[in-house]
Structures are given as structure tokens and as C-alpha cells.
Design a protein around this motif. Sequence first.
Motif, PDB file in Angstrom:
ATOM      1  N   LEU A 134      35.503 -12.503  92.336  1.00 32.88           N
ATOM      2  CA  LEU A 134      35.687 -13.229  93.596  1.00 32.88           C
ATOM      3  C   LEU A 134      35.478 -12.297  94.786  1.00 32.88           C
ATOM      4  N   MET A 135      36.146 -11.146  94.750  1.00 33.39           N
ATOM      5  CA  MET A 135      36.068 -10.201  95.864  1.00 33.39           C
ATOM      6  C   MET A 135      34.680  -9.564  95.984  1.00 33.39           C
TER       7      MET A 135
ATOM      8  N   TRP B 231      31.644 -10.625  94.880  1.00 35.92           N
ATOM      9  CA  TRP B 231      30.611 -11.555  95.346  1.00 35.92           C
ATOM     10  C   TRP B 231      30.870 -11.980  96.780  1.00 35.92           C
ATOM     11  N   GLY B 232      32.132 -12.167  97.142  1.00 36.73           N
ATOM     12  CA  GLY B 232      32.455 -12.494  98.534  1.00 36.73           C
ATOM     13  C   GLY B 232      32.010 -11.390  99.470  1.00 36.73           C
ATOM     14  N   ALA B 233      32.364 -10.149  99.148  1.00 36.78           N
ATOM     15  CA  ALA B 233      31.969  -9.014  99.988  1.00 36.78           C
ATOM     16  C   ALA B 233      30.451  -8.858 100.007  1.00 36.78           C
TER      17      ALA B 233
ATOM     18  N   LEU C 162      28.801 -11.659 102.114  1.00 36.13           N
ATOM     19  CA  LEU C 162      29.170 -11.484 103.519  1.00 36.13           C
ATOM     20  C   LEU C 162      28.410 -10.312 104.146  1.00 36.13           C
TER      21      LEU C 162
ATOM     22  N   GLY D 211      33.582 -16.976  95.348  1.00 43.20           N
ATOM     23  CA  GLY D 211      33.608 -15.905  96.342  1.00 43.20           C
ATOM     24  C   GLY D 211      32.338 -15.853  97.160  1.00 43.20           C
ATOM     25  N   GLY D 212      31.194 -15.943  96.490  1.00 46.74           N
ATOM     26  CA  GLY D 212      29.913 -15.901  97.187  1.00 46.74           C
ATOM     27  C   GLY D 212      29.706 -17.100  98.093  1.00 46.74           C
TER      28      GLY D 212
ATOM     29  N   GLY E  91      32.064 -19.092  99.281  1.00 47.75           N
ATOM     30  CA  GLY E  91      33.074 -19.033 100.335  1.00 47.75           C
ATOM     31  C   GLY E  91      32.652 -18.104 101.457  1.00 47.75           C
ATOM     32  N   ALA E  92      32.114 -16.953 101.108  1.00 49.06           N
ATOM     33  CA  ALA E  92      31.643 -15.996 102.121  1.00 49.06           C
ATOM     34  C   ALA E  92      30.476 -16.572 102.907  1.00 49.06           C
TER      35      ALA E  92
ATOM     36  N   LEU F 170      31.856 -19.258 105.281  1.00 50.91           N
ATOM     37  CA  LEU F 170      32.563 -18.584 106.370  1.00 50.91           C
ATOM     38  C   LEU F 170      31.571 -17.972 107.356  1.00 50.91           C
ATOM     39  N   SER F 171      30.520 -17.352 106.863  1.00 54.07           N
ATOM     40  CA  SER F 171      29.511 -16.717 107.718  1.00 54.07           C
ATOM     41  C   SER F 171      28.765 -17.747 108.559  1.00 54.07           C
TER      42      SER F 171
END
Length: 194
Positions: free
Chosen positions: A97-98, A100-102, A105, A177-178, A180-181, A184-185
Motif C-alpha cells: 500500500l505504502m 505503490w502509493g509513494a 505520487l 495505494g496506487g 488512492g495516490a 489524491l494527486s
Amino acid sequence: MNPRLDDTRHRARWPGYAAAVWGFVFAVPSFYWAMGGTAGVESTISPQLVELARRQDPGMLAVLWVTGVLKVVGGMLGLALARRRPWGPGMNRLLQLMAWGAGVLLAWHGAQFIVQGLLVQAGLVEIPPAALPILRWYTYLWGPWFVAGGVAFMLAARAHLRTVADRRYPQMAGVAGGLGALVLSVVALMAGIG
């Protein structure tokens, strides 16, 4: 242990180490500027942020410290992804999650810098002439740096996933995660933030 599996896990560690180095190296300017250093500030970041940094604005200092800490956390995430032995199921999901999110983003953010800079240089978008030197830094340094970090985290997540026995739930966490990022972006871009 199967030597081929061990060799695969060893080879799969380099993206995690690359993400870790990226995070730790990128934290240095944040901490340096938060402690009052000014080298590199005027030529590489926007004039508004330079003025806040010069005045030692408490809000700006807080942002610099928080971003520095987040970059260190990113470095630690890279190390966690490079770990030789697999983590437990819950930790594998959290790491995916973290990471792919990072990754998404960072890559998105860097791509925005690059595209905006290229559009300005092509004459399709206008900005104040005083901002042109800074735009070049964002186009050719910060943008590629963010994209490189994003790619490192995504490769590290992918390599980590290969070491996980049951990939289904960690894979779903990575997708969440991906996406969601990305959402959000896009929302931040539409709101004029970032």
C-alpha cells in the motif's frame, strides 16, 4: 533453502535499496534548509518559498521538518521492501500500500514538473520571466528526481511482491495505494494545490 529462490530474492533487493537511498538523500536538503541553511534555496525553489525560508517562517520550518521526516520514512520503507526474509501478511499488505502509493505520487508529481516545464519552453504556456530559471530546475532536476524516486518505489514494491507467498491481498493493497495516490494527486491538481 533453494539456491535459485535465494538468488532471486537477492537480485530483487536492489530496487528497495535504491528507494532507500533516494529517500535518505532527498531528506538532506529538507533538514539542511529547516536548520537555517540557504545554499541552493534561491536557485532551485520558488521565490515565495525562498522568502519564507529566509524569514524562518514557523509554518515553512514545520513543512521542511515534516517533509524531511517523511523522506526518512520513505528510506526506511525502501529498506523494509529489500528485506531478505518475507514479512507477515499484514506487513506485506502495508508495505505494498505504502510503496505503490509513494511511487505513484512521486512519479505523478515529477511528471507534472517536467510537462509544465516543457510546455513553457515550447511557448504553449506563459509564466513570468523571473520564474524561468527556477522552472528549469523543476523541469530538469526536481521533476526527474521525483520520477526516479517513484519508479524506485514501484520497482521495489514489485520485487517485494515476488517474495510473498500469498500475493492476492498484498497485490490488492498495492492497487489501492496506487489508485488512492493518483486520485489524491488529481484532486490536488484540480484544486490548484501542488
